[in-house]
Design a protein around this motif. Structure first.
Motif, PDB file in Angstrom:
ATOM      1  N   ARG A   1      32.356  38.641  36.670  1.00 25.01           N
ATOM      2  CA  ARG A   1      33.509  38.315  37.518  1.00 25.01           C
ATOM      3  C   ARG A   1      33.648  39.413  38.563  1.00 25.01           C
ATOM      4  O   ARG A   1      33.413  40.582  38.278  1.00 25.01           O
ATOM      5  CB  ARG A   1      34.791  38.307  36.695  1.00 25.01           C
ATOM      6  CG  ARG A   1      35.064  37.088  35.919  1.00 25.01           C
ATOM      7  CD  ARG A   1      36.412  37.202  35.265  1.00 25.01           C
ATOM      8  NE  ARG A   1      36.269  38.090  34.112  1.00 25.01           N
ATOM      9  CZ  ARG A   1      36.697  37.812  32.900  1.00 25.01           C
ATOM     10  NH1 ARG A   1      37.317  36.687  32.677  1.00 25.01           N
ATOM     11  NH2 ARG A   1      36.529  38.640  31.910  1.00 25.01           N
TER      12      ARG A   1
ATOM     13  N   PRO B   1      39.914  36.613  46.318  1.00 28.42           N
ATOM     14  CA  PRO B   1      39.800  35.810  45.107  1.00 28.42           C
ATOM     15  C   PRO B   1      38.781  36.399  44.134  1.00 28.42           C
ATOM     16  O   PRO B   1      37.871  37.131  44.533  1.00 28.42           O
ATOM     17  CB  PRO B   1      39.336  34.440  45.621  1.00 28.42           C
ATOM     18  CG  PRO B   1      38.700  34.719  46.933  1.00 28.42           C
ATOM     19  CD  PRO B   1      39.389  35.926  47.500  1.00 28.42           C
ATOM     20  N   VAL B   2      38.926  36.055  42.866  1.00 28.96           N
ATOM     21  CA  VAL B   2      37.984  36.462  41.830  1.00 28.96           C
ATOM     22  C   VAL B   2      36.990  35.316  41.633  1.00 28.96           C
ATOM     23  O   VAL B   2      37.387  34.161  41.434  1.00 28.96           O
ATOM     24  CB  VAL B   2      38.715  36.784  40.510  1.00 28.96           C
ATOM     25  CG1 VAL B   2      37.724  37.063  39.393  1.00 28.96           C
ATOM     26  CG2 VAL B   2      39.656  37.965  40.709  1.00 28.96           C
ATOM     27  N   TYR B   3      35.708  35.657  41.696  1.00 29.89           N
ATOM     28  CA  TYR B   3      34.639  34.693  41.491  1.00 29.89           C
ATOM     29  C   TYR B   3      34.039  34.924  40.108  1.00 29.89           C
ATOM     30  O   TYR B   3      33.871  36.067  39.683  1.00 29.89           O
ATOM     31  CB  TYR B   3      33.549  34.847  42.560  1.00 29.89           C
ATOM     32  CG  TYR B   3      34.045  34.513  43.939  1.00 29.89           C
ATOM     33  CD1 TYR B   3      34.006  33.205  44.407  1.00 29.89           C
ATOM     34  CD2 TYR B   3      34.574  35.499  44.767  1.00 29.89           C
ATOM     35  CE1 TYR B   3      34.475  32.892  45.667  1.00 29.89           C
ATOM     36  CE2 TYR B   3      35.044  35.183  46.028  1.00 29.89           C
ATOM     37  CZ  TYR B   3      34.993  33.891  46.479  1.00 29.89           C
ATOM     38  OH  TYR B   3      35.456  33.570  47.721  1.00 29.89           O
TER      39      TYR B   3
ATOM     40  N   GLU C   1      38.576  31.724  41.309  1.00 31.68           N
ATOM     41  CA  GLU C   1      39.797  31.673  40.508  1.00 31.68           C
ATOM     42  C   GLU C   1      39.607  30.584  39.449  1.00 31.68           C
ATOM     43  O   GLU C   1      38.636  30.636  38.719  1.00 31.68           O
ATOM     44  CB  GLU C   1      41.035  31.452  41.392  1.00 31.68           C
ATOM     45  CG  GLU C   1      41.252  32.535  42.441  1.00 31.68           C
ATOM     46  CD  GLU C   1      41.616  33.914  41.900  1.00 31.68           C
ATOM     47  OE1 GLU C   1      42.015  34.026  40.725  1.00 31.68           O
ATOM     48  OE2 GLU C   1      41.487  34.892  42.652  1.00 31.68           O
ATOM     49  N   ASP C   2      40.449  29.574  39.410  1.00 29.85           N
ATOM     50  CA  ASP C   2      40.320  28.533  38.392  1.00 29.85           C
ATOM     51  C   ASP C   2      39.683  27.255  38.936  1.00 29.85           C
ATOM     52  O   ASP C   2      39.730  26.204  38.301  1.00 29.85           O
ATOM     53  CB  ASP C   2      41.688  28.223  37.776  1.00 29.85           C
ATOM     54  CG  ASP C   2      42.674  27.675  38.799  1.00 29.85           C
ATOM     55  OD1 ASP C   2      42.409  27.776  40.020  1.00 29.85           O
ATOM     56  OD2 ASP C   2      43.718  27.151  38.381  1.00 29.85           O
TER      57      ASP C   2
END
Length: 146
Positions: A55, A62-64, A88-89
């Motif tokens: 991550r 954003p978090v990948y 993200e989600d």
């Protein structure tokens, strides 16, 4: 609700490295070696059925999440893995990747083939191909510096 879409694509990238297939393969097969040119994995289990998971993302961005499963490994010859990429989600893509290592003129021709489905316009095949080319160039830089 935003419109849902699925774009299927395959791209192939070839790179020639002046290093043996065993050395180039090792840069994919070892956690520390791979972390020198690819985002560091939180989990790295390089075996058939094993998982690679990481991550990350830009500060404040954003978090990948990259979540891969190794499907086939042939020492110094071929790696096949499937992976998902999330932002993200949100699922961005699902891919099957084959990395082949061919001995040529005292070095290695690496053939990277990705077959993917890119979801809901969150990523495109063109963006993925560009990012992969940058990553494979970085691999060459790291190998040359060793």
């Amino acid at each position: 609700m935003s419109e849902r879409s699925a774009k299927h694509s395959t791209f192939v990238i070839e790179r020639n490295y002046k290093h043996s297939p065993a050395r180039v393969f090792a840069a994919w097969a070892g956690q520390a070696a791979k972390a020198s040119w690819f985002p560091k994995a939180e989990e790295f289990d390089f075996r058939v059925g094993g998982r690679e998971f990481n991550r990350g993302g830009p500060p404040g961005g954003p978090v990948y999440t990259f979540d891969a499963c190794y499907q086939e490994i042939v020492q110094n010859t071929r790696i096949v893995y499937s992976y998902t990429l999330n932002m993200e989600d949100k699922r961005m893509s699902v891919s099957v990747t084959t990395v082949e290592f061919e001995s040529v003129d005292g070095g290695t021709r690496l053939i990277y083939t990705e077959q993917g489905v890119f979801l809901d316009g969150l990523d495109t095949p063109e963006q993925r191909e560009h990012g992969t080319k940058v990553m494979l160039d970085r691999l060459g830089e790291v190998l040359d510096a060793q």
